[in-house]
Design an enzyme around this catalytic site. Sequence first.
Site, PDB file in Angstrom:
ATOM      1  CG  ASP A  65      -3.209   8.111  -1.735  1.00  0.00           C
ATOM      2  OD1 ASP A  65      -3.098   8.696  -0.642  1.00  0.00           O
ATOM      3  OD2 ASP A  65      -2.886   6.923  -1.905  1.00  0.00           O
ATOM      4  NE  ARG A 101      -6.145   0.811  -2.165  1.00  0.00           N
ATOM      5  CZ  ARG A 101      -5.608   1.376  -1.075  1.00  0.00           C
ATOM      6  NH1 ARG A 101      -4.337   1.150  -0.780  1.00  0.00           N
ATOM      7  NH2 ARG A 101      -6.326   2.152  -0.304  1.00  0.00           N
ATOM      8  CG  ASN A 137      -3.041  11.803   2.030  1.00  0.00           C
ATOM      9  OD1 ASN A 137      -2.407  10.933   1.427  1.00  0.00           O
ATOM     10  ND2 ASN A 137      -2.799  12.089   3.303  1.00  0.00           N
ATOM     11  CE  LYS A 138      -5.594   5.766   3.820  1.00  0.00           C
ATOM     12  NZ  LYS A 138      -6.542   4.943   3.018  1.00  0.00           N
ATOM     13  NE  ARG A 151      -0.768   1.815   3.522  1.00  0.00           N
ATOM     14  CZ  ARG A 151       0.377   2.482   3.724  1.00  0.00           C
ATOM     15  NH1 ARG A 151       1.496   1.856   4.066  1.00  0.00           N
ATOM     16  NH2 ARG A 151       0.413   3.789   3.575  1.00  0.00           N
ATOM     17  N   GLY A 152       0.214   2.417  -0.138  1.00  0.00           N
ATOM     18  CA  GLY A 152       0.957   3.672  -0.306  1.00  0.00           C
ATOM     19  C   GLY A 152       1.021   3.931  -1.803  1.00  0.00           C
ATOM     20  CB  ALA A 153       0.011   6.875  -3.796  1.00  0.00           C
TER      21      ALA A 153
END
Length: 352
Positions: free
Chosen positions: A237, A98, A247-248, A57-59
Amino acid sequence: MKLKINGKLQDKPAVWWDKATNAVQMIDQTKLPFSVEIYTCPTYRETAFAVKKMIIRGAPSIGAAAAYGLAQAVHEFWESDSFEDSIKVAYDELLSARPTAVDLKNGLDFIRSTDPFTPENVVAQASLFAKRTADQGLKIGQIGKELITNNMNILTHCHTGALALVDHGSALAPIIQAWQDGKRFHVFVDETRPRFQGRITAWELSQYGIDHTVICDSMSGFFMSRGEIDLVILGADRVTRNGDIANKIGTYNLAILAQYHNIPFYTAFPTSTFDPSTKSGKDIEIEKRNDSELKIVEGISNIQKKSDSISIFPDFVKFKNPAFDVTPNKLITGYITPYGILTNTQLVTFCQ
Ligand code: RUB
């Protein structure tokens, strides 16, 4: 980054290509912070699955995983009569794993631009994409660390370290490099419900001995109101043409709070997170994830010391689970990029 795997200290990025088997390998982020394990994806389907399930995970890291995944598909279908169609199916499957982070599309399109398009070249191209991303993380750290001074209290959200950006990190890179330069400060780590990426942030900060405290997301206003937070740095992201960011989930709340309390609010990201083709944050598709992420909590059982999960709501409860929110450009103090710390006007000009 340096990781202890099976008792041996190894230098590993978040994701890589295994030459012997054409598998994509990655650090299994669902196992952290309790154990460091490698997860192997023998085909592009497993790579897409790993992205979907947030094993990686993580863009920027999922962008690199998707690039390697498409390279796997090229290997698998190279001799097939339906090569073009199969590659299109693989591209779509990886892309839809995603939807919010644009890095996925940028990684896949970078592979499609390989010339000449051969199995060997696409792997080299995917490795180049991953290396370029990691190098940009290093640069973001060198540039962003100037914002950090001794005795500061910094707040960060989600996880933006080496595992989120192939290596080095985005928002955590300035924090790590400032610490390595000898500056001393304290980091507030949002736990980042529902997936608790704050656990990975706390784990990564501990690897460097960086002073930090975990708080739950709703405590940030309390600490800001008491003058206990001097700076907010987090990732992105997708950054649109006008400088809005996805973003998150919870980033928007933080940005409003930071503006109210006059606290500088920075976002850090590599070029794979830029999306100049999207006009503004309103046009970003926000990923909606499964209710189980709110209902079920996973951890290590205190009694058996094994991983365990428990339900914290009864079955009849309804949930909503958007994974990201959009922060409008006017709430952002600056953009930490590999090309410098940009104002909104500079970013918009850069995107043209
Ligand atoms: C990740 C997330 C991170 C950014 C960091 O969400 O929101 O803040 O990806 O990216 P998730 P960058 O855990 O759902 O993947 O490194 O570009 O700043």
